[in-house]
Design a protein around this motif. Structure first.
Motif, mmCIF file in Angstrom:
data_model
loop_
_atom_site.group_PDB
_atom_site.id
_atom_site.type_symbol
_atom_site.label_atom_id
_atom_site.label_comp_id
_atom_site.label_asym_id
_atom_site.label_seq_id
_atom_site.Cartn_x
_atom_site.Cartn_y
_atom_site.Cartn_z
ATOM 1 N N HIS A 127 0.752 -1.183 0.066
ATOM 2 C CA HIS A 127 0.153 -0.027 -0.044
ATOM 3 C C HIS A 127 1.008 1.294 0.034
ATOM 4 C CE1 HIS A 127 -0.151 1.018 4.572
ATOM 5 N NE2 HIS A 127 0.815 0.297 4.522
ATOM 6 N N VAL A 173 -3.271 -4.545 5.737
ATOM 7 C CA VAL A 173 -3.873 -4.116 4.362
ATOM 8 C C VAL A 173 -5.149 -5.346 4.336
ATOM 9 C CG1 VAL A 173 -4.160 -3.945 1.889
ATOM 10 C CG2 VAL A 173 -2.224 -3.085 3.185
ATOM 11 N N LYS A 183 0.396 5.568 0.813
ATOM 12 C CA LYS A 183 -0.495 6.565 1.435
ATOM 13 C C LYS A 183 0.200 7.908 1.816
ATOM 14 C CE LYS A 183 -1.297 5.831 5.847
ATOM 15 N NZ LYS A 183 -1.671 4.971 6.976
ATOM 16 N N THR A 227 -6.776 0.941 4.197
ATOM 17 C CA THR A 227 -5.436 0.449 4.687
ATOM 18 C C THR A 227 -5.087 1.069 6.125
ATOM 19 O OG1 THR A 227 -4.050 2.015 3.976
ATOM 20 C CG2 THR A 227 -4.597 0.323 2.491
ATOM 21 N N GLN A 230 -4.038 0.674 -2.562
ATOM 22 C CA GLN A 230 -3.513 -0.725 -2.108
ATOM 23 C C GLN A 230 -3.390 -1.420 -3.745
ATOM 24 O OE1 GLN A 230 -6.169 -4.022 -0.554
ATOM 25 N NE2 GLN A 230 -7.343 -2.473 0.163
ATOM 26 N N SER A 288 -6.708 5.616 4.113
ATOM 27 C CA SER A 288 -5.981 4.832 5.156
ATOM 28 C C SER A 288 -6.272 5.544 6.488
ATOM 29 C CB SER A 288 -4.505 4.927 4.836
ATOM 30 O OG SER A 288 -3.798 4.051 5.875
#
Length: 472
Positions: A92, A335, A94, A321, A218, A151
């Motif tokens: 993932h 995740v 972010k 996530t 992700q 996330s």
């Protein structure tokens, strides 16, 4: 904290064998590919490493070069395609909110800290990465389970929650425009829109004191890299299981650097790019030993013991996530996969004071304290989510990988100091996914067009630098 006994640079080559990650259970036809039986005698550009960095750099080199002047490119991989950190990570990317403070505090030449401008560069770069990945995946038709989502940074320690929430508010007030637009604060302290119970319901995490909600995506990292490589494999020379043992520090009379391999002879290249992450000191010991240090991480694929009762599944919140922060510097990542399983990594607290188990090692052939790590991931799942407490959790697969850590926590990108026509994209500190793809694009412009680092769009604190870094 630096390793107490760093391993010598000459021993930081990739381990010949490795644990099998979840991501490497469905292998590409390119996994052990060799474009030609022998290495080409000369190339314009040699890239060492075939993870997300090396393959993305090659992609951008071809994309940014004029059709009439496409460079000849060779990618050399010591083991198999994407068998290093990218093929072993959490899958993932972010906006990493802790970088608001981390980037702010990076030391700069002459004293002082990088400040709010540097922090804004990093945060905006991370958000842009998500869009860039989405665009290339759609453009090239890469099947890699990509999902653009959000996330949660969830704080399971009351003091830490207050500190992180206050930090984010402070940095937004000081001028972090991207964070102001993109970060939602769920503090659970009575000063936000949610109670602590509300934070727990929204995040789905038991015992949460507060949280931040940020942009994320992700994907299946190995399938992304192999899919991207497939889109241009006919335009380059790719050689797996070809470990580079040395690179000449100065070019010969014809302007070529010599790359010597362990078993397949030599190749000469006009330009060399080190996409070698933790293994960089093996090839550039005089420059990066103690500046990029290998660190072993552990990850797992967790499944339910009993998934027969679906009443407890809160699917609305399982596309997010997670980072779970516990205080004391401990943090895990997680995740939820489309197949119902979970990629869960971290667990450094299991090692206690045994720093030698994870710092200064390149051995990813075995999982350190495997029994304890399995127990840790299973327990965290069942104590963090109520439905997992009911179903039970079982580690289906566990693996380890080697990350490249730097003293200030940021990668080295740009010209290798003191080397002519040699470049680096390495040292991602376990945070490569939010930074690599667009860093590769900027570096490709430096290699192809000779632009200065400041023109690449890469955050200024990523520029390859040695002057502000103490040895580890």
């Amino acid at each position: 904290m630096p390793p107490k006994h760093p391993i010598p640079a000459h021993k930081t080559f990739p381990h010949p064998t490795s644990t099998t990650s979840f991501w490497r259970t469905e292998l590409s036809p390119l996994d052990t590919y060799r474009s030609t039986p022998n290495l080409p005698p000369t190339v314009d550009i040699a890239i060492i490493g075939s993870g997300m960095s090396g393959v993305s750099i090659a992609y951008h080199l071809l994309k940014t070069a004029a059709p009439e002047s496409q460079p000849s490119i060779l990618i050399l991989e010591a083991r198999q395609l994407c068998s290093g950190a990218t093929g072993r990570n959490g899958g993932h990317t972010k906006l990493a909110a802790w970088h608001m403070q981390k980037a702010f505090d990076v030391p700069v030449p002459g004293g002082g800290r990088a400040g709010i401008e540097a922090a804004e560069e990093v945060i905006a770069f991370q958000v842009a990465q998500i869009t860039a990945l989405k665009n290339v995946i759609e453009e090239e038709g890469i099947q890699c389970d990509f999902l653009q989502t959000r996330s949660f940074d969830v704080f399971l320690d009351e003091q830490l929650s207050g500190e992180r929430v206050d930090m984010v508010r402070e940095k937004i007030a000081a001028g972090l425009k991207t964070a102001g637009r993109e970060v939602q604060i769920l503090d659970g302290q009575g000063t936000g829109v949610l109670s602590r119970d509300g934070v727990q319901r929204i995040t789905g995490v038991s015992c949460a004191y507060g949280a931040l909600n940020v942009p994320a995506a992700q994907l299946w990292p190995y399938k992304f890299v192999s899919g991207l490589l497939s889109s241009f494999i006919d335009k380059i020379n790719f050689q797996t299981e070809t470990q580079v043992n040395s690179v000449s520090d100065i070019p010969d009379a014809d302007g070529y650097h010599t790359l010597s391999t362990a078993t397949r002879g030599e190749v000469r290249a006009k330009k060399v790019i080190f996409a070698t992450n933790a293994y960089t000191p093996a090839l550039l010991p005089d420059i990066y030993e103690h500046k990029i240090v290998p660190v072993r991480g552990t990850a797992s694929y967790v499944v339910r013991k009993d998934d027969g009762d679906s009443r407890f599944l809160d699917l609305q919140h399982r596309v997010n996530t997670y980072n779970l922060a516990y205080g004391g510097g401990m943090q895990d990542y997680l995740v939820h996969r489309p197949d119902g399983g979970v990629i869960f990594g971290g667990g450094y607290g299991v090692f206690g004071t045994h720093e030698e188990l994870f710092r200064g090692t390149v051995d990813d052939s075995k999982v350190a304290m495997e029994k304890e790590m399995r127990e840790y991931f299973e327990k965290r799942m069942t104590t963090t989510w109520k439905d997992w407490a009911i179903s039970g959790a079982k580690v289906d697969r566990i693996w380890t990988g080697i990350m490249g850590a730097t003293p200030d926590g940021y990668p080295h990108i740009g010209v290798v100091p003191g080397r002519r026509n040699q470049f680096i994209c390495a040292g991602f500190n376990g945070a490569g996914m939010p930074h690599i793809f667009l860093s590769a694009k900027g570096l490709a412009r430096m290699v192809n067009d000779g632009v200065e680092f400041k023109e690449t769009g890469i955050p200024s604190i990523f520029e390859s630098r040695l002057d502000r870094l103490k040895n580890w």
